[in-house]
Motif scaffolding. Sequence first.
Motif, mmCIF file in Angstrom:
data_model
loop_
_atom_site.group_PDB
_atom_site.id
_atom_site.type_symbol
_atom_site.label_atom_id
_atom_site.label_comp_id
_atom_site.label_asym_id
_atom_site.label_seq_id
_atom_site.Cartn_x
_atom_site.Cartn_y
_atom_site.Cartn_z
ATOM 1 N N UNK A 84 46.086 37.178 61.132
ATOM 2 C CA UNK A 84 45.155 38.283 61.372
ATOM 3 C C UNK A 84 45.183 38.729 62.829
ATOM 4 N N UNK A 85 45.255 37.754 63.748
ATOM 5 C CA UNK A 85 45.312 38.091 65.170
ATOM 6 C C UNK A 85 46.601 38.832 65.502
ATOM 7 N N UNK A 86 47.718 38.391 64.927
ATOM 8 C CA UNK A 86 48.992 39.079 65.162
ATOM 9 C C UNK A 86 48.927 40.519 64.651
ATOM 10 N N UNK A 87 48.415 40.703 63.457
ATOM 11 C CA UNK A 87 48.361 42.050 62.886
ATOM 12 C C UNK A 87 47.462 42.966 63.710
ATOM 13 N N UNK A 88 46.341 42.435 64.200
ATOM 14 C CA UNK A 88 45.442 43.246 65.024
ATOM 15 C C UNK A 88 46.111 43.638 66.336
ATOM 16 N N UNK A 89 46.829 42.694 66.962
ATOM 17 C CA UNK A 89 47.519 42.991 68.219
ATOM 18 C C UNK A 89 48.640 44.001 68.005
ATOM 19 N N UNK A 90 49.315 43.908 66.880
ATOM 20 C CA UNK A 90 50.380 44.857 66.553
ATOM 21 C C UNK A 90 49.809 46.263 66.398
ATOM 22 N N UNK A 91 48.703 46.380 65.703
ATOM 23 C CA UNK A 91 48.074 47.697 65.530
ATOM 24 C C UNK A 91 47.623 48.271 66.873
ATOM 25 N N UNK A 92 47.110 47.390 67.740
ATOM 26 C CA UNK A 92 46.619 47.858 69.041
ATOM 27 C C UNK A 92 47.743 48.425 69.894
ATOM 28 N N UNK A 93 48.966 47.989 69.674
ATOM 29 C CA UNK A 93 50.106 48.484 70.439
ATOM 30 C C UNK A 93 50.873 49.581 69.699
ATOM 31 N N UNK A 94 50.309 50.051 68.605
ATOM 32 C CA UNK A 94 50.920 51.135 67.835
ATOM 33 C C UNK A 94 52.332 50.764 67.386
ATOM 34 N N UNK A 95 52.487 49.511 66.963
ATOM 35 C CA UNK A 95 53.740 49.051 66.377
ATOM 36 C C UNK A 95 53.626 49.107 64.855
ATOM 37 N N UNK A 96 54.752 49.095 64.185
ATOM 38 C CA UNK A 96 54.755 49.156 62.719
ATOM 39 C C UNK A 96 55.092 47.790 62.137
ATOM 40 N N UNK A 97 54.377 47.395 61.102
ATOM 41 C CA UNK A 97 54.706 46.185 60.355
ATOM 42 C C UNK A 97 55.540 46.586 59.145
ATOM 43 N N UNK A 98 56.788 46.167 59.151
ATOM 44 C CA UNK A 98 57.670 46.455 58.017
ATOM 45 C C UNK A 98 57.248 45.620 56.815
ATOM 46 N N UNK A 99 56.831 44.363 57.062
ATOM 47 C CA UNK A 99 56.393 43.490 55.983
ATOM 48 C C UNK A 99 56.224 42.072 56.480
ATOM 49 N N UNK A 100 55.675 41.230 55.610
ATOM 50 C CA UNK A 100 55.400 39.833 55.948
ATOM 51 C C UNK A 100 56.002 38.926 54.881
ATOM 52 N N UNK A 101 56.388 37.734 55.316
ATOM 53 C CA UNK A 101 56.803 36.696 54.366
ATOM 54 C C UNK A 101 56.184 35.382 54.779
ATOM 55 N N UNK A 102 55.724 34.610 53.791
ATOM 56 C CA UNK A 102 55.189 33.285 54.056
ATOM 57 C C UNK A 102 55.302 32.449 52.794
#
Length: 294
Positions: free
Chosen positions: A18-36
Amino acid sequence: MPVRPSPGLALLGSCNLAAHLAAIRAQDLRVVGCWSEDSVVTENRVFAEPSQALSHPETQGIVVCTPLHEREHWVRQAVRAAKPVLCVAPPAKNFTHMVQLEAEAKEAGVQILLVSRLRLHADGWPIRPVGVLYFSLRADIPRHLLHDTREGVLLHWGAELLQVMADRFGPLESVYARTRSLGINRPEEDQVSALLRFRNGVEGLAEFNGLGEGAGVELREWSAAGVGEFRVLWGTLTAQLLEPHYREFKALLTGGQLPGTNLAARLEGFRWAEWLQQSARLDREIHAKEVVHG
């Protein structure tokens, strides 16, 4: 002229997701997808296989969010896919493996960026005064973090501060260290004290303590001009702590300047961490020519 899209990132693992996703959004980066391997639900595309994340045509960088015992494998897979990597330090379980990772990354022409746990002031560490005679470095790491993550204080915490000492004082000549595991029932150390002697004549005492609830770092330097003091805090992996690293990652992916948190610039601190461990095992002063890794 069409607007150039922000760099696309794929995330491997679910630690602090969740912290990673929030930081990514704050920098206007795009999340292509996640795997776990865990069944983590996010608002982003979930890849069925890690290979899909690594090979997706929109993936320009990889974020490794796995526990330490899995981290090296996925960092290496990202490097072999020629994708720059961002991950929490350390990227591998020992210095030798980190050197191997860096060699592979250099050959592939990509960078491995490490997330710092220190919350520095905007201007970073103070300029070292001329003529330092002695220094004292003390770091307190909350004991619950050692219990929760099964991490010792040297490789996982102390290495970052030892790198600061390398940057400030140059080559290390010898180390005399003692380590103990007093508050945790396992081999990883939670208390370290070490006398460091540098080639330029500077000496100092470094202490890393994971027995209490304190969470801070104090550096004091004695010189002819007096005593200089500087204090910083350890930060938890929140979006606020991660944002500067994603800012660096974005700059790197868009052709910007290479940040100082890349693995190549951090290796000496990890080497010194194992140097201290060797000295403690042998219970004697270890000089530079005696250090053995692996």
